[in-house]
Design a protein around this motif. Structure first.
Motif, PDB file in Angstrom:
ATOM      1  N   TRP A  30       1.011  -1.043   0.035  1.00  0.00           N
ATOM      2  CA  TRP A  30       0.031  -0.049   0.090  1.00  0.00           C
ATOM      3  C   TRP A  30       1.028   1.151  -0.037  1.00  0.00           C
ATOM      4  O   TRP A  30       1.918   1.395   0.904  1.00  0.00           O
ATOM      5  N   SER A  31       0.270   2.349  -0.705  1.00  0.00           N
ATOM      6  CA  SER A  31       1.034   3.659  -0.982  1.00  0.00           C
ATOM      7  C   SER A  31       0.931   4.386   0.597  1.00  0.00           C
ATOM      8  O   SER A  31      -0.182   4.198   1.444  1.00  0.00           O
ATOM      9  N   ALA A  33       0.326   7.452   0.448  1.00  0.00           N
ATOM     10  CA  ALA A  33      -0.495   8.693   0.162  1.00  0.00           C
ATOM     11  C   ALA A  33      -1.832   8.829   0.825  1.00  0.00           C
ATOM     12  O   ALA A  33      -2.485   7.703   1.150  1.00  0.00           O
ATOM     13  N   GLN A  35      -4.512   9.698  -0.387  1.00  0.00           N
ATOM     14  CA  GLN A  35      -5.724   9.358  -1.091  1.00  0.00           C
ATOM     15  C   GLN A  35      -5.931   7.817  -1.032  1.00  0.00           C
ATOM     16  O   GLN A  35      -6.802   7.410  -1.853  1.00  0.00           O
ATOM     17  N   THR A  36      -5.085   6.925  -0.565  1.00  0.00           N
ATOM     18  CA  THR A  36      -5.225   5.604  -0.432  1.00  0.00           C
ATOM     19  C   THR A  36      -6.631   5.135  -0.005  1.00  0.00           C
ATOM     20  O   THR A  36      -7.029   5.746   1.160  1.00  0.00           O
ATOM     21  N   LYS A  49      -3.882   4.659   5.093  1.00  0.00           N
ATOM     22  CA  LYS A  49      -2.925   3.213   5.456  1.00  0.00           C
ATOM     23  C   LYS A  49      -3.236   2.871   6.592  1.00  0.00           C
ATOM     24  O   LYS A  49      -3.331   1.817   6.837  1.00  0.00           O
ATOM     25  N   ILE A  81       0.985   5.970 -13.548  1.00  0.00           N
ATOM     26  CA  ILE A  81      -0.345   5.308 -12.895  1.00  0.00           C
ATOM     27  C   ILE A  81      -0.564   4.142 -13.815  1.00  0.00           C
ATOM     28  O   ILE A  81      -0.462   4.044 -14.875  1.00  0.00           O
ATOM     29  N   HIS A 109       0.478   3.672  -8.312  1.00  0.00           N
ATOM     30  CA  HIS A 109       1.329   4.531  -8.689  1.00  0.00           C
ATOM     31  C   HIS A 109       2.629   4.314  -8.255  1.00  0.00           C
ATOM     32  O   HIS A 109       2.856   3.714  -7.363  1.00  0.00           O
ATOM     33  N   TRP A 115       6.458   0.711  -7.163  1.00  0.00           N
ATOM     34  CA  TRP A 115       5.060   0.678  -7.366  1.00  0.00           C
ATOM     35  C   TRP A 115       4.234   0.392  -6.039  1.00  0.00           C
ATOM     36  O   TRP A 115       4.725  -0.571  -5.376  1.00  0.00           O
ATOM     37  N   ARG A 116       3.419   1.056  -5.822  1.00  0.00           N
ATOM     38  CA  ARG A 116       2.330   0.948  -4.564  1.00  0.00           C
ATOM     39  C   ARG A 116       0.913   0.822  -4.936  1.00  0.00           C
ATOM     40  O   ARG A 116       0.523   1.636  -5.913  1.00  0.00           O
ATOM     41  N   LEU A 118      -2.802   2.273  -4.638  1.00  0.00           N
ATOM     42  CA  LEU A 118      -3.421   3.452  -4.329  1.00  0.00           C
ATOM     43  C   LEU A 118      -4.705   3.118  -3.978  1.00  0.00           C
ATOM     44  O   LEU A 118      -5.265   3.664  -2.973  1.00  0.00           O
ATOM     45  N   MET A 119      -5.136   2.516  -4.756  1.00  0.00           N
ATOM     46  CA  MET A 119      -6.795   2.236  -4.628  1.00  0.00           C
ATOM     47  C   MET A 119      -7.136   0.459  -4.961  1.00  0.00           C
ATOM     48  O   MET A 119      -6.530   0.149  -5.788  1.00  0.00           O
TER      49      MET A 119
END
Length: 139
Positions: A30-31, A33, A35-36, A49, A81, A109, A115-116, A118-119
């Motif tokens: 997981w990111s 960010a 917005q995750t 997170k 992305i 992203h 890479w992680r 995001l959703m």
């Protein structure tokens, strides 16, 4: 933290973490960010997170183990992305039967260390043709 060189590597780690009931592996995908987001069937949407960790901590209990078979429907990459649409076929060993398929959208992203996710968003797959209730679109 594990570096995932491709979105496919991150996605593989996500599903491996579920198969292995491994919370730390799950969270490495997981990111960080703000917005995750994670939205699973019959669960409230989790933002960030820490909230995602709390949800997965409960779900990755070995007594709740599930076996997921993933069918890749579409991969779209746009620079930093990536959007993957998959069909998840879930077997709950304790119940001994496969559940109806679920469609999932995995959005990744690229960040400094790879890479992680995001959703992750799920939706039940439509019923097989001929099984739709009367008056529903697609008939």
């Amino acid at each position: 933290m594990t570096a995932y060189e491709t979105p496919e590597d991150a996605e593989d780690a996500y599903y491996d973490a579920i198969d292995e009931s491994d919370l730390e592996k799950m969270m490495s995908v997981w990111s960080d960010a703000s917005q995750t987001v994670c939205l699973l069937p019959m669960q409230p949407m989790q933002h960030g997170k820490q909230a995602i960790r709390g949800m997965w901590q409960a779900m990755l209990n070995p007594s709740m183990r599930v076996d997921i078979t993933v069918n890749h429907l579409q991969w779209s990459n746009f620079g930093e992305i990536a959007i993957h649409v998959v069909e998840e076929s879930v077997l709950v060993p304790a119940m001994g039967e496969r559940q109806p398929p679920i469609y999932a959208t995995n959005i990744f992203h690229k960040v400094d260390d790879g890479w992680r996710m995001l959703m992750h968003l799920n939706s039940p797959a439509p019923p097989p043709e001929g099984m739709m209730p009367p008056g529903m679109p697609g008939q």
